[in-house]
Design a protein around this motif. Sequence first.
Motif, PDB file in Angstrom:
ATOM      1  N   CYS A  37      -5.161 108.052  43.942  1.00  0.00           N
ATOM      2  CA  CYS A  37      -3.840 107.583  44.380  1.00  0.00           C
ATOM      3  C   CYS A  37      -2.859 108.740  44.532  1.00  0.00           C
ATOM      4  N   VAL A  38      -2.890 109.669  43.594  1.00  0.00           N
ATOM      5  CA  VAL A  38      -1.994 110.826  43.674  1.00  0.00           C
ATOM      6  C   VAL A  38      -2.350 111.677  44.894  1.00  0.00           C
ATOM      7  N   ASP A  39      -3.650 111.863  45.163  1.00  0.00           N
ATOM      8  CA  ASP A  39      -4.064 112.623  46.347  1.00  0.00           C
ATOM      9  C   ASP A  39      -3.566 111.952  47.628  1.00  0.00           C
ATOM     10  N   ARG A  40      -3.647 110.635  47.666  1.00  0.00           N
ATOM     11  CA  ARG A  40      -3.166 109.904  48.838  1.00  0.00           C
ATOM     12  C   ARG A  40      -1.652 110.061  48.992  1.00  0.00           C
ATOM     13  N   TYR A  41      -0.954 110.055  47.870  1.00  0.00           N
ATOM     14  CA  TYR A  41       0.494 110.221  47.932  1.00  0.00           C
ATOM     15  C   TYR A  41       0.850 111.633  48.401  1.00  0.00           C
ATOM     16  N   ILE A  42       0.082 112.620  47.987  1.00  0.00           N
ATOM     17  CA  ILE A  42       0.313 113.986  48.454  1.00  0.00           C
ATOM     18  C   ILE A  42       0.160 114.052  49.974  1.00  0.00           C
ATOM     19  N   TYR A  43      -0.820 113.335  50.508  1.00  0.00           N
ATOM     20  CA  TYR A  43      -0.986 113.257  51.966  1.00  0.00           C
ATOM     21  C   TYR A  43       0.274 112.674  52.613  1.00  0.00           C
ATOM     22  N   VAL A  44       0.815 111.623  52.002  1.00  0.00           N
ATOM     23  CA  VAL A  44       2.030 110.988  52.524  1.00  0.00           C
ATOM     24  C   VAL A  44       3.186 111.983  52.521  1.00  0.00           C
ATOM     25  N   VAL A  45       3.367 112.704  51.412  1.00  0.00           N
ATOM     26  CA  VAL A  45       4.456 113.673  51.313  1.00  0.00           C
ATOM     27  C   VAL A  45       4.301 114.765  52.368  1.00  0.00           C
ATOM     28  N   MET A  46       3.079 115.239  52.569  1.00  0.00           N
ATOM     29  CA  MET A  46       2.841 116.262  53.591  1.00  0.00           C
ATOM     30  C   MET A  46       3.192 115.728  54.972  1.00  0.00           C
ATOM     31  N   SER A  47       2.807 114.485  55.249  1.00  0.00           N
ATOM     32  CA  SER A  47       3.125 113.871  56.542  1.00  0.00           C
ATOM     33  C   SER A  47       4.626 113.759  56.733  1.00  0.00           C
ATOM     34  N   GLN A  48       5.331 113.376  55.673  1.00  0.00           N
ATOM     35  CA  GLN A  48       6.781 113.215  55.768  1.00  0.00           C
ATOM     36  C   GLN A  48       7.484 114.560  55.928  1.00  0.00           C
ATOM     37  N   LEU A  49       6.967 115.597  55.279  1.00  0.00           N
ATOM     38  CA  LEU A  49       7.555 116.930  55.430  1.00  0.00           C
ATOM     39  C   LEU A  49       7.435 117.410  56.872  1.00  0.00           C
ATOM     40  N   ILE A  50       6.273 117.166  57.475  1.00  0.00           N
ATOM     41  CA  ILE A  50       6.071 117.544  58.875  1.00  0.00           C
ATOM     42  C   ILE A  50       7.027 116.766  59.773  1.00  0.00           C
ATOM     43  N   GLN A  51       7.139 115.464  59.500  1.00  0.00           N
ATOM     44  CA  GLN A  51       8.018 114.609  60.288  1.00  0.00           C
ATOM     45  C   GLN A  51       9.475 115.049  60.151  1.00  0.00           C
ATOM     46  N   THR A  52       9.879 115.382  58.924  1.00  0.00           N
ATOM     47  CA  THR A  52      11.263 115.774  58.664  1.00  0.00           C
ATOM     48  C   THR A  52      11.608 117.098  59.336  1.00  0.00           C
ATOM     49  N   ALA A 112      11.611 110.766  46.392  1.00  0.00           N
ATOM     50  CA  ALA A 112      10.592 110.015  45.656  1.00  0.00           C
ATOM     51  C   ALA A 112      11.215 108.769  45.053  1.00  0.00           C
ATOM     52  N   GLY A 113      10.692 107.629  45.405  1.00  0.00           N
ATOM     53  CA  GLY A 113      11.177 106.369  44.859  1.00  0.00           C
ATOM     54  C   GLY A 113      10.040 105.578  44.258  1.00  0.00           C
ATOM     55  N   SER A 114      10.182 104.278  44.266  1.00  0.00           N
ATOM     56  CA  SER A 114       9.202 103.420  43.597  1.00  0.00           C
ATOM     57  C   SER A 114       7.879 103.322  44.354  1.00  0.00           C
ATOM     58  N   GLU A 115       7.763 104.062  45.454  1.00  0.00           N
ATOM     59  CA  GLU A 115       6.480 104.136  46.154  1.00  0.00           C
ATOM     60  C   GLU A 115       5.637 105.299  45.662  1.00  0.00           C
ATOM     61  N   GLY A 116       6.211 106.177  44.816  1.00  0.00           N
ATOM     62  CA  GLY A 116       5.494 107.401  44.518  1.00  0.00           C
ATOM     63  C   GLY A 116       5.744 107.991  43.149  1.00  0.00           C
ATOM     64  N   ILE A 117       5.852 109.322  43.124  1.00  0.00           N
ATOM     65  CA  ILE A 117       5.884 110.060  41.864  1.00  0.00           C
ATOM     66  C   ILE A 117       6.655 111.355  42.061  1.00  0.00           C
ATOM     67  N   TYR A 118       7.319 111.817  41.000  1.00  0.00           N
ATOM     68  CA  TYR A 118       7.867 113.170  40.984  1.00  0.00           C
ATOM     69  C   TYR A 118       7.041 113.989  40.000  1.00  0.00           C
ATOM     70  N   GLY A 119       6.606 115.180  40.431  1.00  0.00           N
ATOM     71  CA  GLY A 119       5.794 116.053  39.593  1.00  0.00           C
ATOM     72  C   GLY A 119       4.488 116.419  40.264  1.00  0.00           C
ATOM     73  N   VAL A 120       4.427 116.288  41.593  1.00  0.00           N
ATOM     74  CA  VAL A 120       3.210 116.530  42.366  1.00  0.00           C
ATOM     75  C   VAL A 120       2.572 117.896  42.114  1.00  0.00           C
ATOM     76  N   PRO A 121       3.347 119.000  41.955  1.00  0.00           N
ATOM     77  CA  PRO A 121       2.691 120.303  41.744  1.00  0.00           C
ATOM     78  C   PRO A 121       1.699 120.315  40.580  1.00  0.00           C
TER      79      PRO A 121
END
Length: 270
Positions: free
Chosen positions: A123-138, A73-82
């Motif tokens: 915005c947080v919901d959209r970021y959660i989508y991004v994190v899910m996409s990145q987890l799948i990619q990783t 998590a960097g300046s594109e997002g947030i830590y504390g999603v749960p």
Amino acid sequence: MTRILSATNRLLDSLPARDRASVIAACDEVDLPFAAILDEPGSVIREVYFPTGSSISLLASMGGKNLLEVALAGSEGIYGVPLAFGVDVSPVRAVVQGAGTALRMRAATFQQELLRVPALRSCVDRYIYVVMSQLIQTAGCNRFHVVEQRVARWLLMTADRAHSPTFRITHEFLAYMLGVRRVGVTEAATALQKRELISYSRGLVSILDRDGLEMASCGCYRADVEAYDRAFEALAPAPAPLMLAGRVSAFPAARANRRVLNTSGGSHRS
């Protein structure tokens, strides 16, 4: 009075100006020191962080002392999603990978702001989508791509969040992040250096040829960037876009209401 920040956060920049100002007003600006542990698996998440000049590595425990980085998590997002799901227990170890600034908000305040500010919820919901996409990619990246490609991807991701082509990292730490042997990272870094894509000396990495490094990386890096752009493209453009995929913006250097966070969780004004 409008607060002047030393840097900004792209997720927050996607908010309408009035909402952004009110959310930032509920935060403290803090300095996160390198290697500070913000949470452990099973610990209560007491604070949310919007990185501005820092980055936070999320590490999954694989038994014993084995840890693997699953997100950054960097300046594109947030830590504390749960907390956005109403869960206040951390599933990961959260470690400051890149020292720098962040906006910190109390967990209870964050949950109240999600109800009060619909745009923040979106915005947080959209970021959660991004994190899910990145987890799948990783997951696929770790299984099918060679170490050199994964190292190139990780260096690009880190440079984006460091807002600089130069940053500090050791082979040992990178091997730890990627869950591979140190010798594999050393061989990959040496190969990238021989191709004059990066330089490495005494723990200091400099990206010399970003386009070449992207070509050396697997397609996962570009997929990560595109997932973010796709999620946020419908929103108004950020007033001061952060570095993403090689783009950099300048930010005011003024320090306002900043605190320095120590590893014990306390803070003091600087």
